[in-house]
Design a protein around this motif. Structure first.
Motif, PDB file in Angstrom:
ATOM      1  N   LEU B 111     -35.440 -38.262 -13.255  1.00 47.44           N
ATOM      2  CA  LEU B 111     -36.007 -39.460 -13.367  1.00 47.44           C
ATOM      3  C   LEU B 111     -34.971 -40.471 -12.772  1.00 47.44           C
ATOM      4  O   LEU B 111     -35.669 -41.681 -12.487  1.00 47.44           O
ATOM      5  CB  LEU B 111     -36.123 -39.876 -14.656  1.00 47.44           C
ATOM      6  CG  LEU B 111     -37.843 -39.247 -15.099  1.00 47.44           C
ATOM      7  CD1 LEU B 111     -37.569 -37.933 -15.521  1.00 47.44           C
ATOM      8  CD2 LEU B 111     -38.109 -40.164 -16.236  1.00 47.44           C
ATOM      9  N   LEU B 114     -36.731 -42.091  -9.410  1.00 52.77           N
ATOM     10  CA  LEU B 114     -37.867 -43.146  -9.843  1.00 52.77           C
ATOM     11  C   LEU B 114     -37.225 -44.545 -10.384  1.00 52.77           C
ATOM     12  O   LEU B 114     -37.717 -45.538 -10.118  1.00 52.77           O
ATOM     13  CB  LEU B 114     -38.685 -42.623 -10.999  1.00 52.77           C
ATOM     14  CG  LEU B 114     -39.748 -43.489 -11.272  1.00 52.77           C
ATOM     15  CD1 LEU B 114     -40.825 -43.856 -10.111  1.00 52.77           C
ATOM     16  CD2 LEU B 114     -40.682 -42.588 -12.299  1.00 52.77           C
ATOM     17  N   THR B 117     -35.870 -46.679  -7.751  1.00 52.60           N
ATOM     18  CA  THR B 117     -36.999 -46.941  -6.823  1.00 52.60           C
ATOM     19  C   THR B 117     -37.538 -48.299  -7.621  1.00 52.60           C
ATOM     20  O   THR B 117     -38.024 -49.382  -7.022  1.00 52.60           O
ATOM     21  CB  THR B 117     -38.086 -46.167  -6.729  1.00 52.60           C
ATOM     22  OG1 THR B 117     -37.393 -45.062  -5.864  1.00 52.60           O
ATOM     23  CG2 THR B 117     -39.140 -46.631  -5.782  1.00 52.60           C
ATOM     24  N   ILE B 118     -38.014 -48.195  -9.042  1.00 55.51           N
ATOM     25  CA  ILE B 118     -38.639 -49.210  -9.727  1.00 55.51           C
ATOM     26  C   ILE B 118     -37.737 -50.381  -9.964  1.00 55.51           C
ATOM     27  O   ILE B 118     -38.221 -51.578  -9.712  1.00 55.51           O
ATOM     28  CB  ILE B 118     -38.857 -48.577 -11.140  1.00 55.51           C
ATOM     29  CG1 ILE B 118     -40.038 -47.752 -11.077  1.00 55.51           C
ATOM     30  CG2 ILE B 118     -39.326 -50.020 -11.954  1.00 55.51           C
ATOM     31  CD1 ILE B 118     -40.365 -46.965 -12.396  1.00 55.51           C
ATOM     32  N   HIS B 121     -37.705 -52.081  -6.441  1.00 57.70           N
ATOM     33  CA  HIS B 121     -39.125 -52.760  -6.054  1.00 57.70           C
ATOM     34  C   HIS B 121     -39.384 -54.068  -6.922  1.00 57.70           C
ATOM     35  O   HIS B 121     -39.982 -55.198  -6.643  1.00 57.70           O
ATOM     36  CB  HIS B 121     -40.169 -51.967  -6.129  1.00 57.70           C
ATOM     37  CG  HIS B 121     -40.234 -51.005  -4.816  1.00 57.70           C
ATOM     38  ND1 HIS B 121     -41.317 -51.203  -4.004  1.00 57.70           N
ATOM     39  CD2 HIS B 121     -39.387 -50.155  -4.438  1.00 57.70           C
ATOM     40  CE1 HIS B 121     -41.070 -50.173  -3.001  1.00 57.70           C
ATOM     41  NE2 HIS B 121     -39.758 -49.520  -3.308  1.00 57.70           N
ATOM     42  N   PHE B 122     -39.101 -53.730  -8.380  1.00 62.25           N
ATOM     43  CA  PHE B 122     -39.878 -54.726  -9.343  1.00 62.25           C
ATOM     44  C   PHE B 122     -38.669 -55.597  -9.983  1.00 62.25           C
ATOM     45  O   PHE B 122     -38.842 -56.269 -10.742  1.00 62.25           O
ATOM     46  CB  PHE B 122     -40.638 -54.066 -10.230  1.00 62.25           C
ATOM     47  CG  PHE B 122     -41.647 -53.254  -9.414  1.00 62.25           C
ATOM     48  CD1 PHE B 122     -43.190 -54.061  -9.384  1.00 62.25           C
ATOM     49  CD2 PHE B 122     -41.812 -51.996  -9.102  1.00 62.25           C
ATOM     50  CE1 PHE B 122     -44.152 -53.703  -8.543  1.00 62.25           C
ATOM     51  CE2 PHE B 122     -42.724 -51.292  -8.610  1.00 62.25           C
ATOM     52  CZ  PHE B 122     -43.939 -52.189  -8.283  1.00 62.25           C
ATOM     53  N   GLY B 123     -37.293 -54.958  -9.889  1.00 62.82           N
ATOM     54  CA  GLY B 123     -36.115 -55.658 -10.807  1.00 62.82           C
ATOM     55  C   GLY B 123     -36.677 -55.303 -12.338  1.00 62.82           C
ATOM     56  O   GLY B 123     -35.918 -55.726 -13.312  1.00 62.82           O
ATOM     57  N   PHE B 124     -37.458 -54.118 -12.366  1.00 67.38           N
ATOM     58  CA  PHE B 124     -37.595 -53.697 -13.684  1.00 67.38           C
ATOM     59  C   PHE B 124     -36.859 -52.475 -14.124  1.00 67.38           C
ATOM     60  O   PHE B 124     -36.537 -51.480 -13.350  1.00 67.38           O
ATOM     61  CB  PHE B 124     -39.191 -53.223 -13.807  1.00 67.38           C
ATOM     62  CG  PHE B 124     -39.589 -52.601 -14.978  1.00 67.38           C
ATOM     63  CD1 PHE B 124     -40.390 -53.709 -15.839  1.00 67.38           C
ATOM     64  CD2 PHE B 124     -39.417 -51.437 -15.659  1.00 67.38           C
ATOM     65  CE1 PHE B 124     -40.633 -53.384 -17.173  1.00 67.38           C
ATOM     66  CE2 PHE B 124     -39.665 -51.134 -16.923  1.00 67.38           C
ATOM     67  CZ  PHE B 124     -40.694 -52.078 -17.615  1.00 67.38           C
ATOM     68  N   HIS B 125     -36.090 -52.551 -15.264  1.00 64.26           N
ATOM     69  CA  HIS B 125     -35.495 -51.814 -15.968  1.00 64.26           C
ATOM     70  C   HIS B 125     -35.644 -50.532 -16.430  1.00 64.26           C
ATOM     71  O   HIS B 125     -36.142 -50.653 -17.757  1.00 64.26           O
ATOM     72  CB  HIS B 125     -34.147 -52.580 -16.593  1.00 64.26           C
ATOM     73  CG  HIS B 125     -33.237 -53.278 -15.771  1.00 64.26           C
ATOM     74  ND1 HIS B 125     -32.057 -53.039 -15.276  1.00 64.26           N
ATOM     75  CD2 HIS B 125     -33.564 -54.540 -15.083  1.00 64.26           C
ATOM     76  CE1 HIS B 125     -31.496 -54.326 -14.876  1.00 64.26           C
ATOM     77  NE2 HIS B 125     -32.390 -55.009 -14.512  1.00 64.26           N
ATOM     78  N   ALA B 126     -36.284 -49.736 -16.147  1.00 60.90           N
ATOM     79  CA  ALA B 126     -37.108 -48.711 -16.939  1.00 60.90           C
ATOM     80  C   ALA B 126     -36.004 -48.016 -17.938  1.00 60.90           C
ATOM     81  O   ALA B 126     -34.943 -47.693 -17.599  1.00 60.90           O
ATOM     82  CB  ALA B 126     -37.394 -47.457 -15.844  1.00 60.90           C
ATOM     83  N   ARG B 127     -36.649 -47.882 -19.012  1.00 57.17           N
ATOM     84  CA  ARG B 127     -35.915 -47.487 -20.164  1.00 57.17           C
ATOM     85  C   ARG B 127     -35.289 -45.930 -19.624  1.00 57.17           C
ATOM     86  O   ARG B 127     -35.956 -45.042 -19.470  1.00 57.17           O
ATOM     87  CB  ARG B 127     -36.623 -47.137 -21.219  1.00 57.17           C
ATOM     88  CG  ARG B 127     -36.011 -47.614 -22.656  1.00 57.17           C
ATOM     89  CD  ARG B 127     -36.781 -47.695 -23.859  1.00 57.17           C
ATOM     90  NE  ARG B 127     -37.214 -46.413 -24.417  1.00 57.17           N
ATOM     91  CZ  ARG B 127     -38.094 -46.337 -25.252  1.00 57.17           C
ATOM     92  NH1 ARG B 127     -38.798 -47.350 -25.516  1.00 57.17           N
ATOM     93  NH2 ARG B 127     -38.611 -45.124 -25.722  1.00 57.17           N
ATOM     94  N   PHE B 131     -38.389 -41.044 -22.369  1.00 58.32           N
ATOM     95  CA  PHE B 131     -39.688 -41.060 -21.492  1.00 58.32           C
ATOM     96  C   PHE B 131     -40.656 -40.099 -21.775  1.00 58.32           C
ATOM     97  O   PHE B 131     -40.360 -38.962 -21.933  1.00 58.32           O
ATOM     98  CB  PHE B 131     -38.893 -40.804 -20.149  1.00 58.32           C
ATOM     99  CG  PHE B 131     -39.760 -41.624 -18.926  1.00 58.32           C
ATOM    100  CD1 PHE B 131     -39.521 -42.944 -18.660  1.00 58.32           C
ATOM    101  CD2 PHE B 131     -40.737 -41.154 -18.120  1.00 58.32           C
ATOM    102  CE1 PHE B 131     -40.153 -43.531 -17.925  1.00 58.32           C
ATOM    103  CE2 PHE B 131     -41.415 -41.752 -17.415  1.00 58.32           C
ATOM    104  CZ  PHE B 131     -41.080 -43.039 -17.015  1.00 58.32           C
TER     105      PHE B 131
END
Lengths: 145, 145
Positions: B111, B114, B117-118, B121-127, B131
DNA sequence: TTTTATGCAAAAGCTTTGCACGCCC
DNA sequence: GGGCGTGCAAAGCTTTTGCATAAAA
């Protein structure tokens, strides 16, 4: 969002051999408007606002029927309650901020690579319709813990 | 899985300024054994089996305290009820088959791309901790609808 | 007419909460 | 001793279900 506003819902129901009722048309319309962001409860509230008398139990049963028929998908976004989305709508996924609850849509293309990898390694067909990714949004990530 | 079976739980609690109680040690041990696959209810059942008298309400309160303290993570795998996992354990994620319920672990490395990438693109810190990916397992994907 | 959906209400399941007691520090 | 944690029980919330009625096909 389905192009034709109302007749299409009727067609969708008929195509799946479900009876066309005012409640179902209403529910489909609200799901459609909700763009995959509404919970069963929220759907009920929106319907009550414009067509009082529809029982919440009916919402649950209808959502279940639509889901079983493959007309809507159900995605768990929060701890409680799922959100519903019309199949065939704009394919997108959600970034859910665990701190502030903000939900950001992301395009399906970004997940294509991961899907391919998972299929290759595990033979697992990751659901392509609706995906929820939890984490911290840009704003909350900058805040102190 | 934490290396040292019991003293470490005590240390973990103390490090987070939480009181050390038999119930909490037991709960931590069961979460640890569960490898991120147990719900609050399942944790309660396992504890009752070896230490009757621990109230389910205590399980919920303890899980919440541990989560707030950052010692465990909570992940929504099914429609109802989340699963809990010790922070610091083997980092992995879950492929959940929506038809048969089978849960497959996948390594975090898959992961990484991904996530990058996230973030980009979004400044989002995916946990990064846990998951859940829904879909159909290899077996069920081959079955008729 | 026959089948299916709805409204209503009760029940079920999971989770949270108030309170008094007891244990941890 | 002071404060936090636990047991117990009740309440809360969302979702499910049985039944009679109403509507769709």
């Amino acid at each position: 969002m389905v192009a034709d506003p109302f007749a299409s819902y009727r067609q969708i129901l008929e195509a799946h051999h479900l009876r066309v009722t005012p409640q179902r048309l209403m529910i489909l319309q609200v799901i459609d408007e909700g763009q995959g962001h509404l919970t069963a409860e929220a759907i009920g509230e929106r319907i009550s606002a414009r067509f009082p008398g529809v029982h919440q139990g009916t919402i649950y049963r209808t959502l279940d029927a639509l889901r079983v028929a493959g007309m809507v998908t159900e995605t768990q976004l929060g701890e409680r309650s799922a959100v519903y989305e019309l199949v065939g709508g704009h394919r997108h996924h959600h970034l859910v901020c665990e701190r502030c609850g903000q939900v950001t849509e992301i395009d399906d293309g970004l997940l294509a690579g991961l899907r391919a990898t998972i299929l290759e390694h595990f033979g697992f067909h990751a659901r392509t319709d609706h995906f929820a990714i939890f984490g911290l949004c840009a704003h909350c990530a900058g805040l102190p813990t």
